[in-house]
Every structure is written in C-alpha cells, then in structure tokens.
Design an enzyme around this catalytic site. Structure first.
Site, PDB file in Angstrom:
ATOM      1  N   ASP A  72       0.841  -1.192   0.000  1.00  0.00           N
ATOM      2  CA  ASP A  72       0.000   0.000   0.000  1.00  0.00           C
ATOM      3  C   ASP A  72       0.880   1.247   0.000  1.00  0.00           C
ATOM      4  O   ASP A  72       1.667   1.464   0.909  1.00  0.00           O
ATOM      5  CB  ASP A  72      -0.896   0.003   1.240  1.00  0.00           C
ATOM      6  CG  ASP A  72      -1.790   1.228   1.310  1.00  0.00           C
ATOM      7  OD1 ASP A  72      -2.971   1.120   0.953  1.00  0.00           O
ATOM      8  OD2 ASP A  72      -1.304   2.305   1.736  1.00  0.00           O
ATOM      9  N   HIS A  94      -7.670   9.645  -1.548  1.00  0.00           N
ATOM     10  CA  HIS A  94      -6.950   9.624  -0.270  1.00  0.00           C
ATOM     11  C   HIS A  94      -7.738  10.284   0.871  1.00  0.00           C
ATOM     12  O   HIS A  94      -7.730   9.784   1.992  1.00  0.00           O
ATOM     13  CB  HIS A  94      -5.591  10.316  -0.445  1.00  0.00           C
ATOM     14  CG  HIS A  94      -4.558   9.858   0.537  1.00  0.00           C
ATOM     15  ND1 HIS A  94      -3.218   9.863   0.268  1.00  0.00           N
ATOM     16  CD2 HIS A  94      -4.665   9.367   1.788  1.00  0.00           C
ATOM     17  CE1 HIS A  94      -2.545   9.398   1.302  1.00  0.00           C
ATOM     18  NE2 HIS A  94      -3.409   9.094   2.239  1.00  0.00           N
ATOM     19  N   LYS A 113      -2.922   5.816  -3.970  1.00  0.00           N
ATOM     20  CA  LYS A 113      -3.985   6.763  -3.627  1.00  0.00           C
ATOM     21  C   LYS A 113      -3.768   8.103  -4.321  1.00  0.00           C
ATOM     22  O   LYS A 113      -2.634   8.540  -4.517  1.00  0.00           O
ATOM     23  CB  LYS A 113      -4.034   6.992  -2.105  1.00  0.00           C
ATOM     24  CG  LYS A 113      -4.032   5.720  -1.279  1.00  0.00           C
ATOM     25  CD  LYS A 113      -4.047   6.019   0.205  1.00  0.00           C
ATOM     26  CE  LYS A 113      -3.652   4.804   1.012  1.00  0.00           C
ATOM     27  NZ  LYS A 113      -2.199   4.535   0.979  1.00  0.00           N
ATOM     28  N   TYR A 166       3.049  10.069  -0.671  1.00  0.00           N
ATOM     29  CA  TYR A 166       4.166   9.503   0.090  1.00  0.00           C
ATOM     30  C   TYR A 166       5.504   9.738  -0.615  1.00  0.00           C
ATOM     31  O   TYR A 166       6.555   9.641   0.007  1.00  0.00           O
ATOM     32  CB  TYR A 166       3.992   8.000   0.304  1.00  0.00           C
ATOM     33  CG  TYR A 166       2.779   7.570   1.083  1.00  0.00           C
ATOM     34  CD1 TYR A 166       1.966   8.472   1.758  1.00  0.00           C
ATOM     35  CD2 TYR A 166       2.430   6.212   1.144  1.00  0.00           C
ATOM     36  CE1 TYR A 166       0.849   8.063   2.454  1.00  0.00           C
ATOM     37  CE2 TYR A 166       1.315   5.791   1.847  1.00  0.00           C
ATOM     38  CZ  TYR A 166       0.525   6.716   2.495  1.00  0.00           C
ATOM     39  OH  TYR A 166      -0.582   6.281   3.179  1.00  0.00           O
TER      40      TYR A 166
END
Length: 279
Positions: A51, A114, A81, A56
């Site tokens: 994931d 998200h 996401k 990120y």
C-alpha cells in the site's frame, strides 16, 4: 525470489469479487530511497499486498522492489492513492497515469481517493474518474480513504459504483464502530491505516495482559484483534525482524474475553487529522 516457509495470508473478497490479502504492507513516511529495501524485505517475508500513495513520494521505490522481486504480477496486490490537490475528473486521470508510470505497472489492484477534502468539494467528480478507470480495467477495484458516513452516503446517492474499500485510521484507541457498521450495511470493506496507532496503544494494560497470556508481542495482539474483527490491515515497519513478526499472526486466536477487553479501550484517539477538517 525465494520465499520458504512464508505464511499464507487469508483474503477478503471485495464487493466486486476481487480478493485482497487481509494483511498487507504499508510504506507511509518511508523515504523513497529506503522503500525498495523495505518492500523487498516484506515480499521476502511473504507479504503480497503493498500500500502506497502519490503523496508519500515513494511509488518509484515500490515499483523498483516489485520489479526486482521476480514475483508474478497476478500474485501481487498493489494499492495507491490520489492526493487532494489532484482531485477533479481530468486531474485524477492525469494523476493516475503519473502514479502508474512511477510504479512501472499497467494497472493497480486498488485505487483510493486519499481524503474526501470536503472544502474542495470535488470528490464526486473524482469518483467519476475512478469509475472510468475501473470500467477500462486499469484499476481492479475503486475505493476511498478517510471518508465519513456522510461522505460515503453522498457517493452512494449519486453513483452506481459502491466503493470496494474505505481505508481509515482504526485501532483499539479509535475503533470507528459507527463507520464500520455503515460499511457492513453497504458491502464496503474496512481497511485500517495506523492499525497500531503508531505504537500508542501497545502499552495499554488490556493489550499487554493479552500479550502476556498468549506469549505474543502487543503489536501481534493488536493485529490479531483487527483480523478477528474482519478488518484489512497494513502495518508499516522498515525493520526486517518486525516486518516478519507483524506477519506472524495467523497461528493463534484471541478469546471473546480478550476481544471484549480490547474493545473497552476505545477513547477517540486520533493520530492523524479529522477527515471533516483536512483539505
């Protein structure tokens, strides 16, 4: 990749028939240059669900690890996401293409909005883009993250595609009973991010008592609690020993008394922002 004696992780069947491993590996806050090694360790240990998220900044690192693993694509489950700034129909399609390029894949297994970002008020248009991606087979399942019941109800009222997953902060300190009940009524799978509350629940007396009785670590006890509730979980670690330990949770069970004791520890503890206020 050699994977001797790796545990078999059970799957959860989503509302469109796609199966997701119930326990996966998260890479939140892992720098891109460390992500490849961390994901490589996870795959070596037996994780098959990874994931990540655009925000990120480590989708490229995840992609490198997937490519180096030698594992067949159909044996992997990859989630990413869409970030808030990329919401909206056309922007979502562009952002998805960018994520796919970084991952080095031709599809992802699960694509999530998200955050609802209610002040932007774009998640309905964003969801239409996910519906298109699903129809085109570029995502095997479409879902959301951090959606509250009101956000979900609005989606259900205006679209035909029911989210397969809602990934939310969920742990013994924040058990989200109302939200989980909403999911259950509408066939939405519950996935827990921060399943250990970034360690904040591991010294809770109820958790440590069960750990002492079972001879397991507090983290293993909390992950087992999630699994027995039916939650999908994505614990994060960059330490190979802990990565393996977090996966070693399928050969013991908590009793009804254990589950009840942990259920009594809910205290509304959030480690992240409230979805109604984060945009």
């Amino acid at each position: 990749m050699s994977t001797p004696d790796v545990p078999t992780v059970p799957s959860v069947k989503l509302n469109n028939g796609v199966e997701i491993p119930q326990l996966g590996f998260g890479v939140f806050q892992v720098p891109d240059d460390e992500t490849t090694a961390a994901v490589g360790s996870a795959l070596e240990a037996g994780y098959r669900s990874i994931d990540t998220a655009a925000v990120y900044g480590n989708e490229t690192g995840v992609g490198r690890a997937l490519a180096a693993s030698g594992l067949a694509r159909q044996d992997l489950f990859v989630t990413t996401k869409l970030w808030n700034a990329d919401q909206g129909y056309d922007a979502t399609l562009r952002a998805f293409d960018a994520s796919l390029t970084k991952l080095g894949l031709d599809h992802v297994d699960l694509y999530l909005i998200h955050w609802p970002a209610p002040a932007r008020d774009l998640y309905l248009d964003t969801w239409r883009a996910l519906e298109r991606l699903a129809a085109e087979g570029r995502i095997r399942a479409a879902g959301v993250s951090n959606f509250q019941p009101a956000h979900l109800q609005r989606l259900l009222d205006t679209s035909e595609l029911v989210p397969a997953v809602n990934q939310v902060e969920l742990h013994p300190g924040l058990q989200q009973a109302e939200l989980r009940a909403f999911h259950a009524r509408h066939g939405i799978a519950t996935e827990a991010w921060s399943p250990l509350a970034q360690g904040a629940v591991l010294d809770d007396p109820a958790v440590t008592a069960v750990a002492g009785r079972t001879g397991r670590s507090p983290a293993q006890v909390v992950l087992r609690w999630h699994l027995q509730l039916g939650n999908i979980v994505i614990p994060k670690s960059v330490t190979p020993a802990r990565i393996r330990q977090n996966l070693d949770v399928f050969d013991f069970e908590l009793t009804e008394q254990d589950m009840a004791a942990i259920a009594a520890t809910d205290r509304g503890l959030r480690t992240g922002p409230h979805p109604d206020q984060f945009n």
